[in-house]
Design a protein around this motif. Sequence first.
Motif, short mmCIF file in Angstrom:
data_model
loop_
_atom_site.label_atom_id
_atom_site.label_comp_id
_atom_site.label_asym_id
_atom_site.label_seq_id
_atom_site.Cartn_x
_atom_site.Cartn_y
_atom_site.Cartn_z
N GLU A 131 0.84 -1.21 0.00
CA GLU A 131 0.00 0.00 0.00
C GLU A 131 0.87 1.25 0.00
O GLU A 131 0.58 2.23 -0.70
CB GLU A 131 -0.91 0.02 1.24
CG GLU A 131 -2.07 -0.95 1.15
CD GLU A 131 -2.74 -1.20 2.51
OE1 GLU A 131 -2.53 -0.39 3.45
OE2 GLU A 131 -3.46 -2.21 2.61
N ARG A 132 1.93 1.22 0.79
CA ARG A 132 2.84 2.38 0.85
C ARG A 132 3.54 2.58 -0.49
O ARG A 132 3.71 3.71 -0.96
CB ARG A 132 3.89 2.17 1.93
CG ARG A 132 3.34 2.11 3.33
CD ARG A 132 2.86 3.48 3.76
NE ARG A 132 2.62 3.50 5.18
CZ ARG A 132 1.47 3.87 5.75
NH1 ARG A 132 0.45 4.24 5.00
NH2 ARG A 132 1.34 3.88 7.05
N ARG B 175 6.57 8.57 5.98
CA ARG B 175 7.70 8.37 5.06
C ARG B 175 9.01 8.12 5.81
O ARG B 175 9.98 7.62 5.23
CB ARG B 175 7.85 9.57 4.12
CG ARG B 175 6.65 9.74 3.19
CD ARG B 175 6.74 8.83 1.96
NE ARG B 175 5.43 8.53 1.40
CZ ARG B 175 4.82 9.23 0.45
NH1 ARG B 175 5.40 10.31 -0.04
NH2 ARG B 175 3.65 8.85 0.00
N GLY B 176 9.09 8.50 7.07
CA GLY B 176 10.30 8.20 7.86
C GLY B 176 11.53 8.98 7.42
O GLY B 176 12.65 8.59 7.76
N ILE C 21 9.74 3.95 3.76
CA ILE C 21 8.68 3.15 4.38
C ILE C 21 9.26 2.55 5.66
O ILE C 21 9.94 1.52 5.61
CB ILE C 21 8.24 2.00 3.43
CG1 ILE C 21 7.85 2.54 2.05
CG2 ILE C 21 7.11 1.19 4.06
CD1 ILE C 21 7.52 1.47 1.03
N PRO C 22 9.01 3.16 6.82
CA PRO C 22 9.60 2.62 8.05
C PRO C 22 9.23 1.15 8.30
O PRO C 22 10.04 0.37 8.80
CB PRO C 22 9.04 3.53 9.15
CG PRO C 22 8.71 4.81 8.46
CD PRO C 22 8.30 4.44 7.05
N GLU C 23 8.00 0.77 7.93
CA GLU C 23 7.57 -0.62 8.17
C GLU C 23 8.31 -1.64 7.31
O GLU C 23 8.17 -2.85 7.52
CB GLU C 23 6.06 -0.79 7.88
CG GLU C 23 5.15 0.02 8.74
CD GLU C 23 4.96 1.44 8.20
OE1 GLU C 23 5.64 1.83 7.23
OE2 GLU C 23 4.10 2.14 8.76
N PRO D 127 12.37 -7.05 -4.20
CA PRO D 127 12.02 -6.20 -5.35
C PRO D 127 10.89 -5.21 -5.04
O PRO D 127 10.93 -4.07 -5.51
CB PRO D 127 11.60 -7.22 -6.42
CG PRO D 127 11.30 -8.48 -5.70
CD PRO D 127 12.17 -8.49 -4.48
N LEU D 128 9.92 -5.62 -4.24
CA LEU D 128 8.81 -4.72 -3.91
C LEU D 128 9.33 -3.46 -3.22
O LEU D 128 8.91 -2.34 -3.52
CB LEU D 128 7.80 -5.45 -3.00
CG LEU D 128 6.66 -4.59 -2.44
CD1 LEU D 128 5.74 -4.11 -3.56
CD2 LEU D 128 5.86 -5.37 -1.39
#
Length: 449
Positions: free
Chosen positions: A77-78, A117-118, A310-312, A348-349
């Motif tokens: 999603e991010r 966004r971190g 993306i911090p997650e 890759p994602l």
Amino acid sequence: MSTSPTRSSVSATDSAADRAADSATYSAARTLPHWETTPADLPGAIREVKAAIRARIAASGRSVEEVFAVVEQRVAERVAEIRADRERGKSVWPVIDYADIENGTVSAEQLAKLRRRGCLVVRGHFPREQALAWDAGIVDYVEGNGFFESYRGPGDDFFGSVGSKPEIYPIYWSAAQMEARQSERMATVQALLNAQWKHESEGVTWFDPRRDSLYPDRIRRRPPGADSSGLGAHCDPGTLDLWMTEAYQQAFRHLFDGSVEEYDPWDAAHRTAGPQYPGTTMCSAFRTFQGWTALSDMDHDQGVLHTVPIPEAMAYLMLRPLLDDVADDDMCGVTTNQVFPASEKWHPLLLEALSGIPDVRAGDSVWWHCDMIHSVAPVQDQQGWGNVMYIPAAPWCERNERYAADVREAFLSGSSPSDFPEEHYERSWPDRFTAEQLNTTGRRGLGLD
Ligand SMILES: [Fe+2]
């Protein structure tokens, strides 16, 4: 100081306990094998810890695949949001004016974007003339002390080198660096960044968000016309220790016990005291954000910093090696004494989201969450200078207090700090920054007050 982390593991596995129907399974899964120093048999230790983490996740009633799918969905999603911003020509990186930070007028929307966004560009963190004067001061400092004549080549191969002059100057104690590290403006920005983290939980103050430890790092000065191959995508918080030490196992407990929805990349619990496996590119300090301050103007297409904002994504990096297509003794290429790689093969994602900073001017600063993947783009025939001072946000905590003792000694003797190669160029340089020039922030940062 009230930083006294305790090793209470009582709450760390409660959610797994709640889920575990079978108490025998639960007690088997409760303790992960851990190695507080680098294991002698790395493949053996990887096999053992992966099997134990898989078993612990299974004890929650979920499979590793299910847990990973949750993370993958969230990250996807991010990535889609970032792609959409890019297609609309919107800046992926949040940008905040220093004046708004100083005046307390940063909007809720800006703060939300910083956390999503971190990463952050602080516009006008320092006046441009101040940054250009610091850059010139560094040139005077190194030239006046015959640095280029005595330069012996890179002390490590982390950044490589271009031509006979270094790009990375192993210089730590110039007036420019110390003035920036102990400045009120730096402390103001670091406090805002630290405040994005949860620093108290389980009855423990994990760090003090209003006191920085002045982590000394180097300078980069990349001249016009430079060709550079850049730096591949990687992250810096650790290597195998992230899976293998007790403190990190607790810090990442929600990734390893099936309660992945509760994982919070902004929670400092169990991250500010534990050990790190030694290596040539290690960082002994806990940093909430890594950062640098621009000492020249730099356009976005001149070999600049990129992040996966993306911090997650850390959850993805930590869980990906547990899937079936990775060999039992492989952590997707992570090993000790080498940077933690992010690769097209395994991630890759994540790499689809790699996003460069916008144009910056001298005096702007650039920041990214300490766990985030980053890279430096290659450049041919660079236009203009590419000069930065690396200054992170490294708040006062047990780990940073311990390292501050080494830093104090290095500062007083003009030595290279112990996280870096032992080059010690500045020991005999008469004009390095002195203890008498420290202000209150500087003295507190070095643990002298
Ligand atoms: Fe790095």
